[in-house]
Design an enzyme around this catalytic site. Structure first.
Site, PDB file in Angstrom:
ATOM      1  N   ASP A  62       8.745  51.312  19.589  1.00  0.00           N
ATOM      2  CA  ASP A  62      10.136  51.753  19.474  1.00  0.00           C
ATOM      3  C   ASP A  62      10.915  50.812  18.551  1.00  0.00           C
ATOM      4  O   ASP A  62      10.568  49.642  18.411  1.00  0.00           O
ATOM      5  CB  ASP A  62      10.768  51.760  20.875  1.00  0.00           C
ATOM      6  CG  ASP A  62      12.112  52.448  20.910  1.00  0.00           C
ATOM      7  OD1 ASP A  62      12.417  53.218  19.975  1.00  0.00           O
ATOM      8  OD2 ASP A  62      12.862  52.218  21.874  1.00  0.00           O
ATOM      9  N   GLU A  63      11.982  51.333  17.930  1.00  0.00           N
ATOM     10  CA  GLU A  63      12.889  50.525  17.093  1.00  0.00           C
ATOM     11  C   GLU A  63      12.114  49.722  16.041  1.00  0.00           C
ATOM     12  O   GLU A  63      12.313  48.518  15.874  1.00  0.00           O
ATOM     13  CB  GLU A  63      13.729  49.581  17.968  1.00  0.00           C
ATOM     14  CG  GLU A  63      14.525  50.268  19.061  1.00  0.00           C
ATOM     15  CD  GLU A  63      15.733  51.038  18.543  1.00  0.00           C
ATOM     16  OE1 GLU A  63      15.844  51.227  17.313  1.00  0.00           O
ATOM     17  OE2 GLU A  63      16.559  51.460  19.371  1.00  0.00           O
ATOM     18  N   ARG A  85      27.789  56.139  17.787  1.00  0.00           N
ATOM     19  CA  ARG A  85      27.850  55.987  19.253  1.00  0.00           C
ATOM     20  C   ARG A  85      28.726  57.077  19.865  1.00  0.00           C
ATOM     21  O   ARG A  85      28.658  57.328  21.064  1.00  0.00           O
ATOM     22  CB  ARG A  85      28.445  54.634  19.663  1.00  0.00           C
ATOM     23  CG  ARG A  85      27.715  53.379  19.234  1.00  0.00           C
ATOM     24  CD  ARG A  85      26.241  53.394  19.497  1.00  0.00           C
ATOM     25  NE  ARG A  85      25.517  53.902  18.344  1.00  0.00           N
ATOM     26  CZ  ARG A  85      24.255  54.317  18.358  1.00  0.00           C
ATOM     27  NH1 ARG A  85      23.583  54.323  19.476  1.00  0.00           N
ATOM     28  NH2 ARG A  85      23.660  54.771  17.263  1.00  0.00           N
ATOM     29  N   LYS A 124      14.580  60.038  20.223  1.00  0.00           N
ATOM     30  CA  LYS A 124      13.379  59.237  19.966  1.00  0.00           C
ATOM     31  C   LYS A 124      12.682  58.821  21.265  1.00  0.00           C
ATOM     32  O   LYS A 124      11.444  58.841  21.332  1.00  0.00           O
ATOM     33  CB  LYS A 124      13.717  58.009  19.124  1.00  0.00           C
ATOM     34  CG  LYS A 124      14.584  56.970  19.810  1.00  0.00           C
ATOM     35  CD  LYS A 124      14.860  55.787  18.908  1.00  0.00           C
ATOM     36  CE  LYS A 124      15.762  54.778  19.593  1.00  0.00           C
ATOM     37  NZ  LYS A 124      15.146  54.123  20.741  1.00  0.00           N
ATOM     38  N   THR A 125      13.450  58.463  22.299  1.00  0.00           N
ATOM     39  CA  THR A 125      12.828  58.073  23.567  1.00  0.00           C
ATOM     40  C   THR A 125      12.090  59.258  24.180  1.00  0.00           C
ATOM     41  O   THR A 125      11.020  59.105  24.771  1.00  0.00           O
ATOM     42  CB  THR A 125      13.893  57.537  24.548  1.00  0.00           C
ATOM     43  OG1 THR A 125      14.589  56.454  23.930  1.00  0.00           O
ATOM     44  CG2 THR A 125      13.245  57.048  25.835  1.00  0.00           C
ATOM     45  N   GLN A 147      19.602  52.256  10.838  1.00  0.00           N
ATOM     46  CA  GLN A 147      20.109  51.479  11.971  1.00  0.00           C
ATOM     47  C   GLN A 147      19.497  50.079  12.024  1.00  0.00           C
ATOM     48  O   GLN A 147      19.447  49.459  13.084  1.00  0.00           O
ATOM     49  CB  GLN A 147      19.834  52.221  13.291  1.00  0.00           C
ATOM     50  CG  GLN A 147      20.569  53.548  13.392  1.00  0.00           C
ATOM     51  CD  GLN A 147      20.434  54.178  14.770  1.00  0.00           C
ATOM     52  OE1 GLN A 147      21.085  53.767  15.732  1.00  0.00           O
ATOM     53  NE2 GLN A 147      19.585  55.181  14.883  1.00  0.00           N
TER      54      GLN A 147
END
Length: 656
Positions: free
Chosen positions: A211-212, A593, A28-29, A242
């Protein structure tokens, strides 16, 4: 690494609003940073018209570095890459007169905000000040005004909070101060009511990348909606799987609202995972399928099957910590890995202590992620009071802390007398002590000491606008001699630790001043927005210990997910409040993770007071599907497995 088809579609889509559903580890980044480069290089949009907004300073720094790398090594001037709160500070500073604020307003951290609130409460209610402050914060995050809160209050606690809310707001404005929630709420109020200001910011920020998005609260959602305006030029990146911050006001329903508020919204799914093995993703996908879904999404990977996901039942928490430390030590030796490749993740901070002890016993280096912020430390809060006063002399909470630390012959009675006079005159403490009438209320010696202190700050304030931050902060610390104060009033070891912390802080502020070309006064307004100092902890070769919430956004080759039991994960409170889906998403975050191996542990019993109680494994373990290997603590290691390990170790040693 080349962009995949979904990433390219997200980057090039400009015909209306866009929602990118970015699964864990799906890049995503990369999408956000490449889209910024695309807007500048291909579309020709000036950097000053682009804003990328995220939640943490670390994420903002990473974006800045990646954008700079894509654009020839330098971040373009005028480009906004910041946290929500930093953007709020910028807007408030520029538009302060429209809100009746000084441009150099103070930003109160939660502890100072609670102190302000406590002063407004009857003595009987001061024991619940944290609960009342939390309720007011929740209202602010939902854009609920004080008069609305009074109508919404449905219980005694809420009624007390509503009664204090209006006075709390009035007091903050009198101090020319805001709390963290105000950094979003006040810009929202302003943009809602002032069409001219709203249009100015809509024309300035012509393309937004957020973002997020699943972590936004209602106030942030409405602020972004106003900034986007009729142009509707934005890309929101998020993942409903998430969404783990509901307890602090985040509203995953904001993802659903996007589709309602923006009929032209295009939804693009990023489902290829570049982080984890197939077995890990299979466990994650199977688990999260038990939640009701806003959007269907299934992660997949080209990384191969990977190691089996293993669940191990431990006897008790001490056995769990010892087993994990020993297993981690052996695994690292066997695979010639680095300590930083490993993480131990848990639901609550209280679980970390036993693992710290076990790691120390095995001489394994470790770092803690998500622990106490530097800005929560006594010594940093002490020096920040001085910096806040340089910025805003009407900041009464900072004035009281600074004038009494170290003490200058000014006792509580003198402060109380000055406070009463200031109240009669409707002035700040700093303004009141400059009036001739103060002499009739404050003892002469104390008043002289207070005015000497004010003069000292005036001289520093003049210099703080003109001189390098590092030199001036060093002089300030030398003049007030906090180190000597700590040595005189505390234990030597604690005093030395605080002194060392102050020196580190001064060095960090100096570096920040040099890097950003800012004076101490310019830095003062944003220093307490920084979550923690840039200490380079991420570069240390050490095992990471972290809560699941703090681990969000991180990744490790090998993860130990511990204490996965009913009552811990899912947390008992979530079971009672029917918030099981958010706990399942938290487990999903922990699983994703891991890159190469995932080991899950739980305990068969835990202490409750002096008694032992039996514990059940978390329901989430069964929900991960049949591909998970479960081992009991009394299950022997297969002979051939042990022989294979010895052979590999022997080969390693011979090869070394």
């Amino acid at each position: 690494m080349e962009l995949n088809a979904a990433q390219r579609a997200a980057i090039t889509h400009l015909d209306g609003p866009c929602l990118v559903l970015a699964g864990a580890g799906s890049g995503k980044t990369r999408v956000i940073t490449h889209k910024i480069a695309h807007l500048i290089q291909k579309v020709g949009l000036a950097p000053r018209h682009i804003a990328a907004i995220t939640f943490t300073n670390k994420a903002a720094r990473e974006m800045q570095e990646r954008v700079a790398a894509l654009l020839g090594g330098r971040l373009p001037g005028g480009l906004t890459v910041s946290t929500f709160h930093a953007l709020g500070v910028r807007l408030l500073r520029e538009e302060a007169p429209h809100l009746g604020l000084k441009p150099r307003f103070s930003i109160l951290d939660p502890a100072d905000a609670q102190n302000v609130l406590a002063e407004l409460l009857p003595a009987a209610e001061r024991g619940i000040v944290r609960q009342l402050h939390w309720r007011i914060s929740q209202w602010k995050n939902a854009a609920v005004e004080p008069e609305e809160a009074e109508q919404l209050a449905g219980d005694e606690l809420a009624a007390a909070a509503a009664a204090a809310y209006r006075d709390y707001e009035r007091t903050l404005r009198a101090y020319h101060a805001v709390d963290f929630d105000d950094l979003i709420l006040l810009p929202l109020r302003l943009l809602r009511r002032d069409a001219e200001v709203r249009e100015r910011w809509q024309n300035r920020l012509r393309y937004l990348l957020v973002d997020e998005y699943q972590d936004t609260n209602r106030t942030q959602y409405e602020l972004l909606k106003l900034l986007a305006g009729p142009r509707e030029a934005f890309t929101a990146v998020g993942d409903d799987d998430q969404a783990i911050y509901g307890w602090r006001g985040a509203d995953v329903e904001n993802l659903r609202l996007l589709a309602q508020d923006y009929p032209r919204l295009r939804v693009i799914k990023l489902e290829q995972n570049y982080r984890s093995s197939r077995r890990i993703l299979a466990a994650a996908n199977t688990l999260i399928a038990h939640n009701d879904k806003l959007f269907d999404k299934r992660l997949w990977s080209e990384h191969g099957e990977g190691d089996p996901v293993t669940v191990f039942a431990c006897r008790d928490p001490e056995h769990e910590a010892e087993w994990v430390a020993a297993r981690l030590d052996a695994h690292r030796f066997q695979h010639r890995g680095r300590w930083r490749d490993y993480a131990i993740l848990y639901r609550g901070n209280h679980q970390g202590r036993l693992f710290e002890q076990a790691l120390r016993q095995h001489k394994i280096p470790y770092t803690l992620t998500g622990g106490q912020s530097y800005f929560d430390r006594v010594e940093i809060r002490d020096v920040m009071a001085y910096l806040r006063l340089l910025l805003n002399e009407d900041d009464d909470p900072a004035f009281v802390r600074a004038v009494t630390t170290p003490r200058r012959g000014i006792g509580p009675a003198s402060i109380e007398a000055l406070s009463r006079y200031a109240g009669l005159r409707h002035l700040s403490l700093s303004a009141a002590l400059r009036e001739e009438g103060a002499a009739a209320h404050v003892p002469a010696a104390a008043l002289q000491a207070l005015r000497t202190f004010a003069g000292f700050l005036d001289r520093l304030r003049w210099r703080a606008e003109r001189e390098p931050a590092a030199r001036l902060l060093e002089e300030l610390l030398a003049a007030i001699d906090l180190e000597g104060w700590y040595l005189a009033h505390g234990q030597p070891r604690e005093a030395e630790a605080r002194a060392r912390s102050l020196r580190d802080f001064a060095a960090w502020v100096g570096r920040k001043g040099e890097e950003e070309g800012k004076t101490l006064l310019e830095l003062a307004q944003t220093l307490n927005l920084v979550a923690r100092l840039d200490e380079g902890e991420d570069d240390a070769d050490a095992v990471q210990l972290a809560t699941l919430h703090a681990a969000k956004g991180l990744e490790f080759k090998h993860v130990f997910l511990v204490g996965v039991e009913e009552g811990i994960l899912p947390h008992q409170a979530s079971l009672e409040e029917e918030r099981i889906e958010e706990e399942r998403r938290l487990m999903y975050v922990g699983i994703t993770r891991a890159q190469r191996s995932l080991t899950i542990t739980w305990c068969e019993r835990r202490r409750e007071g002096k008694e032992w109680r039996s514990v059940e494994p978390s329901r989430f373990i069964a929900e991960m599907g049949d591909g998970v290997q479960t081992r009991r603590r009394d299950e022997p290691v297969a002979k051939e497995d042990a022989q294979a390990r010895l052979a590999r170790l022997r080969a390693m040693l011979e090869g070394g």
